[in-house]
Scaffold this motif. Sequence first.
Motif, PDB file in Angstrom:
ATOM      1  N   ALA A 288       0.861  -1.179   0.000  1.00  0.00           N
ATOM      2  CA  ALA A 288       0.000   0.000   0.000  1.00  0.00           C
ATOM      3  C   ALA A 288       0.895   1.225   0.000  1.00  0.00           C
ATOM      4  CB  ALA A 288      -0.915   0.009   1.221  1.00  0.00           C
ATOM      5  N   ILE A 289       0.416   2.311  -0.574  1.00  0.00           N
ATOM      6  CA  ILE A 289       1.226   3.516  -0.731  1.00  0.00           C
ATOM      7  C   ILE A 289       0.531   4.682  -0.047  1.00  0.00           C
ATOM      8  CG2 ILE A 289       2.252   5.080  -2.414  1.00  0.00           C
ATOM      9  CD1 ILE A 289       2.088   2.627  -4.374  1.00  0.00           C
ATOM     10  N   VAL A 290       1.294   5.424   0.741  1.00  0.00           N
ATOM     11  CA  VAL A 290       0.796   6.625   1.416  1.00  0.00           C
ATOM     12  C   VAL A 290       1.595   7.807   0.883  1.00  0.00           C
ATOM     13  CG1 VAL A 290       0.540   7.810   3.610  1.00  0.00           C
ATOM     14  CG2 VAL A 290       0.169   5.352   3.491  1.00  0.00           C
ATOM     15  N   ASP A 291       0.898   8.816   0.405  1.00  0.00           N
ATOM     16  CA  ASP A 291       1.562  10.012  -0.109  1.00  0.00           C
ATOM     17  C   ASP A 291       1.689  11.025   1.022  1.00  0.00           C
ATOM     18  OD1 ASP A 291       2.677  11.988  -1.626  1.00  0.00           O
ATOM     19  OD2 ASP A 291       1.089  12.011  -3.149  1.00  0.00           O
ATOM     20  N   VAL A 292       2.767  10.907   1.785  1.00  0.00           N
ATOM     21  CA  VAL A 292       2.986  11.769   2.948  1.00  0.00           C
ATOM     22  C   VAL A 292       3.179  13.211   2.516  1.00  0.00           C
ATOM     23  CG1 VAL A 292       4.489  12.202   4.928  1.00  0.00           C
ATOM     24  CG2 VAL A 292       3.936   9.861   4.293  1.00  0.00           C
ATOM     25  N   GLN A 293       3.883  13.420   1.422  1.00  0.00           N
ATOM     26  CA  GLN A 293       4.126  14.786   0.954  1.00  0.00           C
ATOM     27  C   GLN A 293       2.809  15.492   0.622  1.00  0.00           C
ATOM     28  OE1 GLN A 293       6.574  15.074  -2.537  1.00  0.00           O
ATOM     29  NE2 GLN A 293       7.053  17.211  -2.179  1.00  0.00           N
ATOM     30  N   ALA A 294       1.894  14.801  -0.027  1.00  0.00           N
ATOM     31  CA  ALA A 294       0.595  15.414  -0.337  1.00  0.00           C
ATOM     32  C   ALA A 294      -0.197  15.690   0.932  1.00  0.00           C
ATOM     33  CB  ALA A 294      -0.204  14.497  -1.268  1.00  0.00           C
ATOM     34  N   LEU A 295      -0.111  14.797   1.914  1.00  0.00           N
ATOM     35  CA  LEU A 295      -0.801  15.038   3.189  1.00  0.00           C
ATOM     36  C   LEU A 295      -0.250  16.270   3.892  1.00  0.00           C
ATOM     37  CD1 LEU A 295      -1.017  11.386   4.545  1.00  0.00           C
ATOM     38  CD2 LEU A 295      -2.909  12.797   3.736  1.00  0.00           C
ATOM     39  N   VAL A 296       1.068  16.429   3.878  1.00  0.00           N
ATOM     40  CA  VAL A 296       1.684  17.597   4.520  1.00  0.00           C
ATOM     41  C   VAL A 296       1.300  18.864   3.782  1.00  0.00           C
ATOM     42  CG1 VAL A 296       3.895  18.712   5.037  1.00  0.00           C
ATOM     43  CG2 VAL A 296       3.576  16.280   5.523  1.00  0.00           C
ATOM     44  N   LYS A 297       1.326  18.825   2.445  1.00  0.00           N
ATOM     45  CA  LYS A 297       0.941  20.010   1.667  1.00  0.00           C
ATOM     46  C   LYS A 297      -0.500  20.406   1.959  1.00  0.00           C
ATOM     47  CE  LYS A 297       4.023  19.635  -2.294  1.00  0.00           C
ATOM     48  NZ  LYS A 297       4.122  19.400  -3.746  1.00  0.00           N
ATOM     49  N   LYS A 298      -1.393  19.404   2.043  1.00  0.00           N
ATOM     50  CA  LYS A 298      -2.795  19.701   2.322  1.00  0.00           C
ATOM     51  C   LYS A 298      -2.948  20.303   3.721  1.00  0.00           C
ATOM     52  CE  LYS A 298      -5.526  16.182   1.952  1.00  0.00           C
ATOM     53  NZ  LYS A 298      -6.562  15.134   1.918  1.00  0.00           N
TER      54      LYS A 298
ATOM     55  N   ALA B  45       4.853   7.417  -1.109  1.00  0.00           N
ATOM     56  CA  ALA B  45       4.613   7.608  -2.533  1.00  0.00           C
ATOM     57  C   ALA B  45       5.842   8.165  -3.259  1.00  0.00           C
ATOM     58  CB  ALA B  45       3.424   8.532  -2.747  1.00  0.00           C
ATOM     59  N   GLN B  46       6.716   8.878  -2.566  1.00  0.00           N
ATOM     60  CA  GLN B  46       7.907   9.431  -3.197  1.00  0.00           C
ATOM     61  C   GLN B  46       8.901   8.341  -3.583  1.00  0.00           C
ATOM     62  OE1 GLN B  46       7.685  12.641  -3.970  1.00  0.00           O
ATOM     63  NE2 GLN B  46       5.699  12.438  -2.966  1.00  0.00           N
ATOM     64  N   SER B  47       8.754   7.146  -3.027  1.00  0.00           N
ATOM     65  CA  SER B  47       9.646   6.029  -3.317  1.00  0.00           C
ATOM     66  C   SER B  47       9.110   5.137  -4.425  1.00  0.00           C
ATOM     67  CB  SER B  47       9.850   5.178  -2.061  1.00  0.00           C
ATOM     68  OG  SER B  47      10.316   5.968  -1.007  1.00  0.00           O
ATOM     69  N   VAL B  48       7.929   5.433  -4.949  1.00  0.00           N
ATOM     70  CA  VAL B  48       7.262   4.574  -5.921  1.00  0.00           C
ATOM     71  C   VAL B  48       7.300   5.237  -7.293  1.00  0.00           C
ATOM     72  CG1 VAL B  48       5.062   3.504  -6.527  1.00  0.00           C
ATOM     73  CG2 VAL B  48       5.772   3.647  -4.140  1.00  0.00           C
ATOM     74  N   LEU B  49       7.731   4.478  -8.295  1.00  0.00           N
ATOM     75  CA  LEU B  49       7.738   5.010  -9.652  1.00  0.00           C
ATOM     76  C   LEU B  49       6.343   4.963 -10.263  1.00  0.00           C
ATOM     77  CD1 LEU B  49      11.044   3.465 -11.007  1.00  0.00           C
ATOM     78  CD2 LEU B  49      10.656   5.767 -10.131  1.00  0.00           C
ATOM     79  N   THR B  50       5.723   3.789 -10.245  1.00  0.00           N
ATOM     80  CA  THR B  50       4.353   3.641 -10.733  1.00  0.00           C
ATOM     81  C   THR B  50       3.639   2.601  -9.885  1.00  0.00           C
ATOM     82  OG1 THR B  50       4.958   1.917 -12.312  1.00  0.00           O
ATOM     83  CG2 THR B  50       4.933   4.184 -13.129  1.00  0.00           C
ATOM     84  N   ALA B  51       2.346   2.770  -9.786  1.00  0.00           N
ATOM     85  CA  ALA B  51       1.514   1.817  -9.043  1.00  0.00           C
ATOM     86  C   ALA B  51       0.072   2.015  -9.474  1.00  0.00           C
ATOM     87  CB  ALA B  51       1.643   2.046  -7.538  1.00  0.00           C
ATOM     88  N   PRO B  52      -0.740   0.961  -9.375  1.00  0.00           N
ATOM     89  CA  PRO B  52      -2.158   1.141  -9.688  1.00  0.00           C
ATOM     90  C   PRO B  52      -2.823   2.041  -8.654  1.00  0.00           C
ATOM     91  CG  PRO B  52      -1.723  -1.091  -8.928  1.00  0.00           C
ATOM     92  CD  PRO B  52      -0.407  -0.399  -9.036  1.00  0.00           C
ATOM     93  N   GLU B  53      -3.846   2.729  -9.065  1.00  0.00           N
ATOM     94  CA  GLU B  53      -4.521   3.706  -8.202  1.00  0.00           C
ATOM     95  C   GLU B  53      -5.046   3.070  -6.922  1.00  0.00           C
ATOM     96  OE1 GLU B  53      -5.494   7.371  -7.016  1.00  0.00           O
ATOM     97  OE2 GLU B  53      -4.533   6.948  -8.929  1.00  0.00           O
ATOM     98  N   GLU B  54      -5.483   1.812  -6.986  1.00  0.00           N
ATOM     99  CA  GLU B  54      -6.037   1.169  -5.790  1.00  0.00           C
ATOM    100  C   GLU B  54      -4.978   0.833  -4.755  1.00  0.00           C
ATOM    101  OE1 GLU B  54      -5.634  -1.846  -9.099  1.00  0.00           O
ATOM    102  OE2 GLU B  54      -6.738   0.000  -8.910  1.00  0.00           O
TER     103      GLU B  54
END
Length: 100
Positions: free
Chosen positions: A38-48, A85-94
């Motif tokens: 599973a992928i968590v976009d921490v950077q987007a959470l901090v920006k929000k 999420a910053q460590s992932v190149l590509t992944a499915p949206e789910e």
Amino acid sequence: MISLTPLKMLVLLFSCVLSGALGGYYAASFSPVPAQIAIVDVQALVKKAVEKNQAQTEDDAKALMTKVKSSTEELIQRGVVILDAQSVLTAPEEAYVNIE
């Protein structure tokens, strides 16, 4: 009508079990395994969070990380690996975890 002796019955039963096991193994070898990531976009959470409140403090950052950990606890218990999420190149949206 064909009569089955106990020996013929055992041979027939054994061949049915063997063919079923081989068929199941063959089918399983070509079945895709769902990702246990599973992928968590921490950077987007901090920006929000920063957009909502410009005066972010260290306590707010700790509270955000606590929220991320509590949101992903069930996934961790099931053995899912959590990546940033910053460590992932590509992944499915789910694969991305939605944290509100």
